[in-house]
Motif scaffolding. Sequence first.
Motif, PDB file in Angstrom:
ATOM      1  N   LYS A   1       0.829  -1.201   0.000  1.00 29.37           N
ATOM      2  CA  LYS A   1       0.000   0.000   0.000  1.00 29.37           C
ATOM      3  C   LYS A   1       0.869   1.258   0.000  1.00 29.37           C
ATOM      4  O   LYS A   1       0.586   2.221  -0.729  1.00 29.37           O
ATOM      5  CB  LYS A   1      -0.922  -0.002   1.221  1.00 29.37           C
ATOM      6  CG  LYS A   1      -1.844   1.227   1.277  1.00 29.37           C
ATOM      7  CD  LYS A   1      -2.770   1.179   2.467  1.00 29.37           C
ATOM      8  CE  LYS A   1      -3.664   2.420   2.504  1.00 29.37           C
ATOM      9  NZ  LYS A   1      -4.586   2.409   3.666  1.00 29.37           N
ATOM     10  N   ALA A   2       1.924   1.265   0.811  1.00 26.23           N
ATOM     11  CA  ALA A   2       2.806   2.437   0.857  1.00 26.23           C
ATOM     12  C   ALA A   2       3.441   2.695  -0.502  1.00 26.23           C
ATOM     13  O   ALA A   2       3.558   3.846  -0.938  1.00 26.23           O
ATOM     14  CB  ALA A   2       3.886   2.233   1.916  1.00 26.23           C
ATOM     15  N   GLY A   3       3.841   1.625  -1.175  1.00 29.27           N
ATOM     16  CA  GLY A   3       4.490   1.786  -2.472  1.00 29.27           C
ATOM     17  C   GLY A   3       3.567   2.270  -3.565  1.00 29.27           C
ATOM     18  O   GLY A   3       4.015   2.886  -4.538  1.00 29.27           O
ATOM     19  N   GLU A   4       2.258   1.996  -3.427  1.00 28.81           N
ATOM     20  CA  GLU A   4       1.302   2.361  -4.471  1.00 28.81           C
ATOM     21  C   GLU A   4       0.634   3.709  -4.228  1.00 28.81           C
ATOM     22  O   GLU A   4       0.014   4.261  -5.139  1.00 28.81           O
ATOM     23  CB  GLU A   4       0.218   1.280  -4.566  1.00 28.81           C
ATOM     24  CG  GLU A   4       0.746  -0.069  -5.061  1.00 28.81           C
ATOM     25  CD  GLU A   4      -0.319  -1.148  -5.029  1.00 28.81           C
ATOM     26  OE1 GLU A   4      -1.386  -0.906  -4.415  1.00 28.81           O
ATOM     27  OE2 GLU A   4      -0.086  -2.231  -5.594  1.00 28.81           O
ATOM     28  N   THR A   5       0.741   4.249  -3.031  1.00 33.88           N
ATOM     29  CA  THR A   5       0.066   5.503  -2.693  1.00 33.88           C
ATOM     30  C   THR A   5       0.776   6.691  -3.337  1.00 33.88           C
ATOM     31  O   THR A   5       2.003   6.782  -3.301  1.00 33.88           O
ATOM     32  CB  THR A   5       0.030   5.690  -1.168  1.00 33.88           C
ATOM     33  OG1 THR A   5      -0.628   4.560  -0.580  1.00 33.88           O
ATOM     34  CG2 THR A   5      -0.716   6.956  -0.788  1.00 33.88           C
ATOM     35  N   PRO A   6       0.026   7.616  -3.948  1.00 36.24           N
ATOM     36  CA  PRO A   6       0.647   8.799  -4.563  1.00 36.24           C
ATOM     37  C   PRO A   6       1.441   9.614  -3.547  1.00 36.24           C
ATOM     38  O   PRO A   6       1.161   9.592  -2.350  1.00 36.24           O
ATOM     39  CB  PRO A   6      -0.551   9.592  -5.099  1.00 36.24           C
ATOM     40  CG  PRO A   6      -1.633   8.568  -5.279  1.00 36.24           C
ATOM     41  CD  PRO A   6      -1.429   7.581  -4.172  1.00 36.24           C
ATOM     42  N   THR A   7       2.426  10.353  -4.054  1.00 39.13           N
ATOM     43  CA  THR A   7       3.273  11.166  -3.183  1.00 39.13           C
ATOM     44  C   THR A   7       2.442  12.231  -2.477  1.00 39.13           C
ATOM     45  O   THR A   7       1.405  12.667  -2.966  1.00 39.13           O
ATOM     46  CB  THR A   7       4.392  11.833  -3.995  1.00 39.13           C
ATOM     47  OG1 THR A   7       3.811  12.586  -5.065  1.00 39.13           O
ATOM     48  CG2 THR A   7       5.328  10.790  -4.570  1.00 39.13           C
ATOM     49  N   GLY A   8       2.924  12.641  -1.309  1.00 41.97           N
ATOM     50  CA  GLY A   8       2.218  13.645  -0.524  1.00 41.97           C
ATOM     51  C   GLY A   8       1.830  13.100   0.839  1.00 41.97           C
ATOM     52  O   GLY A   8       2.370  12.096   1.314  1.00 41.97           O
ATOM     53  N   ASP A   9       0.864  13.742   1.492  1.00 45.70           N
ATOM     54  CA  ASP A   9       0.476  13.375   2.853  1.00 45.70           C
ATOM     55  C   ASP A   9      -0.039  11.942   2.945  1.00 45.70           C
ATOM     56  O   ASP A   9       0.256  11.227   3.903  1.00 45.70           O
ATOM     57  CB  ASP A   9      -0.597  14.335   3.375  1.00 45.70           C
ATOM     58  CG  ASP A   9      -0.043  15.726   3.659  1.00 45.70           C
ATOM     59  OD1 ASP A   9       1.192  15.840   3.801  1.00 45.70           O
ATOM     60  OD2 ASP A   9      -0.836  16.678   3.741  1.00 45.70           O
ATOM     61  N   ALA A  10      -0.797  11.515   1.951  1.00 47.79           N
ATOM     62  CA  ALA A  10      -1.358  10.166   1.982  1.00 47.79           C
ATOM     63  C   ALA A  10      -0.252   9.117   1.959  1.00 47.79           C
ATOM     64  O   ALA A  10      -0.315   8.111   2.665  1.00 47.79           O
ATOM     65  CB  ALA A  10      -2.309   9.954   0.809  1.00 47.79           C
ATOM     66  N   ARG A  11       0.769   9.364   1.168  1.00 45.66           N
ATOM     67  CA  ARG A  11       1.872   8.416   1.098  1.00 45.66           C
ATOM     68  C   ARG A  11       2.648   8.389   2.417  1.00 45.66           C
ATOM     69  O   ARG A  11       3.047   7.337   2.897  1.00 45.66           O
ATOM     70  CB  ARG A  11       2.801   8.758  -0.063  1.00 45.66           C
ATOM     71  CG  ARG A  11       3.901   7.713  -0.273  1.00 45.66           C
ATOM     72  CD  ARG A  11       4.798   8.070  -1.449  1.00 45.66           C
ATOM     73  NE  ARG A  11       5.779   7.024  -1.682  1.00 45.66           N
ATOM     74  CZ  ARG A  11       5.586   5.955  -2.449  1.00 45.66           C
ATOM     75  NH1 ARG A  11       4.416   5.759  -3.036  1.00 45.66           N
ATOM     76  NH2 ARG A  11       6.527   5.060  -2.612  1.00 45.66           N
ATOM     77  N   ARG A  12       2.857   9.560   2.997  1.00 42.74           N
ATOM     78  CA  ARG A  12       3.577   9.612   4.263  1.00 42.74           C
ATOM     79  C   ARG A  12       2.839   8.820   5.357  1.00 42.74           C
ATOM     80  O   ARG A  12       3.453   8.109   6.153  1.00 42.74           O
ATOM     81  CB  ARG A  12       3.813  11.066   4.679  1.00 42.74           C
ATOM     82  CG  ARG A  12       4.897  11.750   3.842  1.00 42.74           C
ATOM     83  CD  ARG A  12       5.257  13.104   4.416  1.00 42.74           C
ATOM     84  NE  ARG A  12       4.313  14.133   3.991  1.00 42.74           N
ATOM     85  CZ  ARG A  12       4.449  14.855   2.884  1.00 42.74           C
ATOM     86  NH1 ARG A  12       5.470  14.646   2.074  1.00 42.74           N
ATOM     87  NH2 ARG A  12       3.549  15.782   2.575  1.00 42.74           N
ATOM     88  N   LYS A  13       1.523   8.937   5.374  1.00 45.59           N
ATOM     89  CA  LYS A  13       0.739   8.176   6.349  1.00 45.59           C
ATOM     90  C   LYS A  13       0.849   6.676   6.088  1.00 45.59           C
ATOM     91  O   LYS A  13       0.937   5.869   7.021  1.00 45.59           O
ATOM     92  CB  LYS A  13      -0.722   8.623   6.308  1.00 45.59           C
ATOM     93  CG  LYS A  13      -0.939  10.029   6.856  1.00 45.59           C
ATOM     94  CD  LYS A  13      -2.399  10.444   6.759  1.00 45.59           C
ATOM     95  CE  LYS A  13      -2.603  11.864   7.291  1.00 45.59           C
ATOM     96  NZ  LYS A  13      -4.027  12.297   7.146  1.00 45.59           N
ATOM     97  N   ALA A  14       0.856   6.293   4.825  1.00 48.44           N
ATOM     98  CA  ALA A  14       0.976   4.877   4.481  1.00 48.44           C
ATOM     99  C   ALA A  14       2.357   4.340   4.852  1.00 48.44           C
ATOM    100  O   ALA A  14       2.494   3.184   5.277  1.00 48.44           O
ATOM    101  CB  ALA A  14       0.713   4.678   2.994  1.00 48.44           C
ATOM    102  N   VAL A  15       3.373   5.163   4.695  1.00 44.06           N
ATOM    103  CA  VAL A  15       4.733   4.763   5.079  1.00 44.06           C
ATOM    104  C   VAL A  15       4.818   4.525   6.580  1.00 44.06           C
ATOM    105  O   VAL A  15       5.407   3.530   7.040  1.00 44.06           O
ATOM    106  CB  VAL A  15       5.756   5.834   4.631  1.00 44.06           C
ATOM    107  CG1 VAL A  15       7.095   5.639   5.343  1.00 44.06           C
ATOM    108  CG2 VAL A  15       5.954   5.787   3.123  1.00 44.06           C
ATOM    109  N   ILE A  16       4.226   5.419   7.367  1.00 46.61           N
ATOM    110  CA  ILE A  16       4.260   5.250   8.822  1.00 46.61           C
ATOM    111  C   ILE A  16       3.453   4.023   9.240  1.00 46.61           C
ATOM    112  O   ILE A  16       3.828   3.312  10.189  1.00 46.61           O
ATOM    113  CB  ILE A  16       3.738   6.524   9.522  1.00 46.61           C
ATOM    114  CG1 ILE A  16       4.765   7.656   9.341  1.00 46.61           C
ATOM    115  CG2 ILE A  16       3.498   6.274  10.996  1.00 46.61           C
ATOM    116  CD1 ILE A  16       6.141   7.341   9.902  1.00 46.61           C
ATOM    117  N   ALA A  17       2.373   3.724   8.535  1.00 40.54           N
ATOM    118  CA  ALA A  17       1.611   2.505   8.823  1.00 40.54           C
ATOM    119  C   ALA A  17       2.457   1.267   8.535  1.00 40.54           C
ATOM    120  O   ALA A  17       2.416   0.280   9.279  1.00 40.54           O
ATOM    121  CB  ALA A  17       0.329   2.481   7.998  1.00 40.54           C
ATOM    122  N   ALA A  18       3.253   1.330   7.458  1.00 41.95           N
ATOM    123  CA  ALA A  18       4.140   0.211   7.141  1.00 41.95           C
ATOM    124  C   ALA A  18       5.240   0.076   8.185  1.00 41.95           C
ATOM    125  O   ALA A  18       5.599  -1.033   8.592  1.00 41.95           O
ATOM    126  CB  ALA A  18       4.746   0.409   5.752  1.00 41.95           C
TER     127      ALA A  18
END
Length: 497
Positions: free
Chosen positions: A434-451
């Motif tokens: 999910k983190a790898g597929e999420t567009p750059t920006g706030d949404a991706r940062r949140k997905a990275v922290i979830a990972a």
Amino acid sequence: MRVPARLAPLAALSAASALLTGCFSGGQSATDDSGAGGKRIRVAMMLPPRSALSPLSDDAFKLSRWSTAETLVKLDADGDAEPALATEWTQSGRSWTFTLRDGVTFHDGTKLTAETVVNSLTKAAAASPKPRILDGVDLTAKADGDKVTVTTATEDPLVPQRLSSPQLSILAAKAYRGKTVSPVGAGTGPFELTKVNGTSSAALDRYDGYWGKKAKSPGIDVRFVPDGTARAAALRSGEADIVEAVPVSQAAVLDQDLITEVPMPRTNTLYLNTDKGPFKDAALRAAAREAIDAESIVKGVYEGRADVAEGLLGPALPWAAELRKPVKRAKAGDPASKTITIGTFTDRAELPEVAAALQQQLQKAGFKVKLDVREYANIESDALAGAFDAFILSRATVLDSGDPAAYLYSDFASDGSFNIPQLADPAVDKALKKAGETPTGDARRKAVIAAEAAVLGTDAAVPMLHERVIQGDAAGVTDAAHDPRERELVTADTYVK
């Protein structure tokens, strides 16, 4: 400034300096013999090449730090992509089209074309193992006039950032011979790599045909000096102009005006083998985590020149702390005198001391601990093969793409190429995807922290501290780069007075 009792005496620096005497001589003049004026830059690097300076390995970052090999794009201070060998790009679904810069030549005199770009990217995509930046990425490249279209199997918002990785440097066709890649005379940067002496030294000369600003220095002479005391001695004695990674233990005895602390996106982490041995048991991994006192390691080993870790991503990514939430972990079990072997390497001078401190802490908790400490080149393959119960690694978290998702995937995905903990966890794989597929920006940062939270919840990795690299620049050095991502060191603007 207080000098800790554990520091080597100054005599040790003198002895190390004696060993380096003449190490930047022997065919490479300290000044420009061409008559252009100026001094050559003498650089003492920490890690010798492991793959004959192939850009398809971590050696690529040496080529980048010497400004000899370049990529289609580069990253700005915020990690956003900006032009390099490509001037602009557009996305259409799974494909990205890059317009190439006019007037670029390789060091062998051949021109940069769409075909040469496609050749380099295709070689990288087909390499075994793949460059880390392409972990989990199926990438193809196609030439179209002065443009190159890069297509991935699934839509990937990070293609430009991926193409900024030094492991995807663009080299002349002559660099590729069978399964080997030689960057000698094959880059596009302001300095041409002219000579490589195995794992001992390398030489670069200014490339006057460079498409950008001409280098101010006539050349660079590089020596690989794995011993940290010897690198510090090279700065102290004047044998080197720029010294990479001065050990914390030596920093206090050097002229403080000559050293710079650079906060790094680099985390000192204890990886625990989840596939076999005692740490296959989540409760014992939790026991190891609870036994570790990272603050004492920061104070005792790093003399306060590091930050205690709260997660895998440190203060170089300030948004991480703002988004991070408490992680649910397993309860600690009883070590019951379990014997474990911890591996680490000598190339980063602090790591053996960290290992000794961890040995004491884990033994106090009830483990029996053995240490296996070698040079990195001699221990990496065993670490990747899962030969240790635990492994201490100083790991860059945004080194390749400027985005931590690639690091997390490489180190913790079931098919990650740098999966030292041998982790195979469906929940972690799902979060990483999910983190790898999420567009750059706030949404991706949140997905990275979830990972990150998913990884931390397994206790496959116990982050201990975030490092600051200490770089030494002699008094006459002007405009050396102090780069947290370790991509730049000597640039076209760098020179020695």
